[in-house]
Design a protein around this motif. Structure first.
Motif, PDB file in Angstrom:
ATOM      1  N   CYS A  69       0.853  -1.190   0.000  1.00  0.00           N
ATOM      2  CA  CYS A  69       0.000   0.000   0.000  1.00  0.00           C
ATOM      3  C   CYS A  69       0.890   1.241   0.000  1.00  0.00           C
ATOM      4  O   CYS A  69       1.914   1.266   0.688  1.00  0.00           O
ATOM      5  N   PRO A  70       0.509   2.289  -0.727  1.00  0.00           N
ATOM      6  CA  PRO A  70       1.302   3.515  -0.725  1.00  0.00           C
ATOM      7  C   PRO A  70       1.504   4.114   0.665  1.00  0.00           C
ATOM      8  O   PRO A  70       2.510   4.774   0.913  1.00  0.00           O
ATOM      9  N   CYS A  71       0.570   3.889   1.581  1.00  0.00           N
ATOM     10  CA  CYS A  71       0.698   4.469   2.914  1.00  0.00           C
ATOM     11  C   CYS A  71       1.766   3.780   3.748  1.00  0.00           C
ATOM     12  O   CYS A  71       2.172   4.298   4.784  1.00  0.00           O
ATOM     13  N   GLY A  72       2.221   2.602   3.306  1.00  0.00           N
ATOM     14  CA  GLY A  72       3.315   1.913   3.976  1.00  0.00           C
ATOM     15  C   GLY A  72       2.938   1.017   5.130  1.00  0.00           C
ATOM     16  O   GLY A  72       3.809   0.432   5.771  1.00  0.00           O
ATOM     17  N   ARG A  73       1.653   0.827   5.394  1.00  0.00           N
ATOM     18  CA  ARG A  73       1.256   0.033   6.568  1.00  0.00           C
ATOM     19  C   ARG A  73       1.143  -1.452   6.288  1.00  0.00           C
ATOM     20  O   ARG A  73       1.494  -2.264   7.145  1.00  0.00           O
ATOM     21  N   ALA A  74       0.653  -1.834   5.120  1.00  0.00           N
ATOM     22  CA  ALA A  74       0.405  -3.254   4.835  1.00  0.00           C
ATOM     23  C   ALA A  74       0.249  -3.438   3.327  1.00  0.00           C
ATOM     24  O   ALA A  74       0.502  -2.523   2.552  1.00  0.00           O
ATOM     25  N   ALA A  75      -0.196  -4.623   2.925  1.00  0.00           N
ATOM     26  CA  ALA A  75      -0.496  -4.875   1.512  1.00  0.00           C
ATOM     27  C   ALA A  75      -1.744  -4.079   1.118  1.00  0.00           C
ATOM     28  O   ALA A  75      -2.647  -3.861   1.929  1.00  0.00           O
ATOM     29  N   TRP A  76      -1.780  -3.640  -0.138  1.00  0.00           N
ATOM     30  CA  TRP A  76      -2.880  -2.822  -0.655  1.00  0.00           C
ATOM     31  C   TRP A  76      -4.255  -3.387  -0.301  1.00  0.00           C
ATOM     32  O   TRP A  76      -5.112  -2.683   0.245  1.00  0.00           O
ATOM     33  N   ALA A  77      -4.486  -4.654  -0.562  1.00  0.00           N
ATOM     34  CA  ALA A  77      -5.806  -5.254  -0.336  1.00  0.00           C
ATOM     35  C   ALA A  77      -6.180  -5.315   1.141  1.00  0.00           C
ATOM     36  O   ALA A  77      -7.360  -5.300   1.485  1.00  0.00           O
ATOM     37  N   ASP A  78      -5.194  -5.370   2.009  1.00  0.00           N
ATOM     38  CA  ASP A  78      -5.440  -5.447   3.450  1.00  0.00           C
ATOM     39  C   ASP A  78      -5.419  -4.081   4.118  1.00  0.00           C
ATOM     40  O   ASP A  78      -5.610  -3.976   5.320  1.00  0.00           O
ATOM     41  N   CYS A  79      -5.163  -3.055   3.338  1.00  0.00           N
ATOM     42  CA  CYS A  79      -4.986  -1.710   3.892  1.00  0.00           C
ATOM     43  C   CYS A  79      -5.958  -0.753   3.197  1.00  0.00           C
ATOM     44  O   CYS A  79      -7.164  -0.959   3.245  1.00  0.00           O
ATOM     45  N   CYS A  80      -5.443   0.246   2.528  1.00  0.00           N
ATOM     46  CA  CYS A  80      -6.277   1.278   1.909  1.00  0.00           C
ATOM     47  C   CYS A  80      -7.149   0.756   0.780  1.00  0.00           C
ATOM     48  O   CYS A  80      -8.205   1.332   0.497  1.00  0.00           O
ATOM     49  N   GLY A  81      -6.755  -0.332   0.157  1.00  0.00           N
ATOM     50  CA  GLY A  81      -7.562  -0.937  -0.897  1.00  0.00           C
ATOM     51  C   GLY A  81      -8.929  -1.390  -0.414  1.00  0.00           C
ATOM     52  O   GLY A  81      -9.871  -1.535  -1.194  1.00  0.00           O
ATOM     53  N   ARG A  82      -9.077  -1.587   0.898  1.00  0.00           N
ATOM     54  CA  ARG A  82     -10.375  -1.972   1.475  1.00  0.00           C
ATOM     55  C   ARG A  82     -11.372  -0.828   1.440  1.00  0.00           C
ATOM     56  O   ARG A  82     -12.584  -1.059   1.490  1.00  0.00           O
ATOM     57  N   TYR A  83     -10.867   0.433   1.388  1.00  0.00           N
ATOM     58  CA  TYR A  83     -11.732   1.602   1.515  1.00  0.00           C
ATOM     59  C   TYR A  83     -11.900   2.389   0.226  1.00  0.00           C
ATOM     60  O   TYR A  83     -12.939   3.009   0.017  1.00  0.00           O
ATOM     61  N   ILE A  84     -10.889   2.380  -0.636  1.00  0.00           N
ATOM     62  CA  ILE A  84     -10.926   3.206  -1.842  1.00  0.00           C
ATOM     63  C   ILE A  84     -11.772   2.530  -2.914  1.00  0.00           C
ATOM     64  O   ILE A  84     -11.460   1.432  -3.364  1.00  0.00           O
ATOM     65  N   GLY A  85     -12.860   3.185  -3.275  1.00  0.00           N
ATOM     66  CA  GLY A  85     -13.744   2.677  -4.319  1.00  0.00           C
ATOM     67  C   GLY A  85     -14.650   1.533  -3.907  1.00  0.00           C
ATOM     68  O   GLY A  85     -15.330   0.950  -4.744  1.00  0.00           O
ATOM     69  N   THR A  86     -14.699   1.221  -2.627  1.00  0.00           N
ATOM     70  CA  THR A  86     -15.506   0.084  -2.174  1.00  0.00           C
ATOM     71  C   THR A  86     -16.760   0.494  -1.418  1.00  0.00           C
ATOM     72  O   THR A  86     -17.660  -0.318  -1.247  1.00  0.00           O
ATOM     73  N   GLY A  87     -16.797   1.727  -0.920  1.00  0.00           N
ATOM     74  CA  GLY A  87     -17.920   2.168  -0.091  1.00  0.00           C
ATOM     75  C   GLY A  87     -17.784   1.754   1.360  1.00  0.00           C
ATOM     76  O   GLY A  87     -18.617   2.112   2.184  1.00  0.00           O
TER      77      GLY A  87
END
Length: 130
Positions: free
Chosen positions: A11-29
């Motif tokens: 993830c760009p934020c540096g905390r975890a993998a995209w799907a487990d981090c910000c990918g959960r919130y961006i574009g998902t509702g």
């Protein structure tokens, strides 16, 4: 529109993998559970060019009309320095975001304010720190 990212990608934020981090919130509702997670997802949205996520998570009284990403900005990293609950539906997040604009390094150090309305955290505004 940005293309979907592989689940194992960082993830760009540096905390975890995209799907487990910000990918959960961006574009998902799916709403971020706290102000820090929302701030991280907003940073990732800036990196990936997800203006719709930025608009959806910006308090409507403070959201600028134009959220077009600046193609000259290259985001380089995020450091969260603190997350503090300031009330039952309010919080602050202090962070430093590094970027490069036309080859020149930039550093944004901000203490951001967030409110929770109808179960969703929203960015209100922030103070630039030195």
């Amino acid at each position: 529109m940005a293309k979907p990212q592989a689940s194992a990608e960082a993830c760009p934020c540096g905390r975890a993998a995209w799907a487990d981090c910000c990918g959960r919130y961006i574009g998902t509702g799916v709403p971020a559970p706290d102000a820090e997670s929302l701030m991280r997802s907003r940073y990732s949205a800036f990196v990936r060019g997800h203006a719709e996520h930025l608009r959806a998570t910006w308090h409507p009284d403070h959201c600028p009309a134009d959220l077009t990403p600046d193609p000259a900005v290259r985001w380089l990293g995020l450091e969260v320095r603190g997350h503090r609950v300031t009330g039952p539906d309010a919080a602050e997040v202090e962070f430093v975001a590094r970027s490069r604009i036309q080859g020149r390094g930039q550093r944004l150090h901000e203490r951001s304010r967030f409110v929770r309305q109808d179960g969703r955290w929203l960015y209100v505004d922030g103070d630039i720190l030195n």
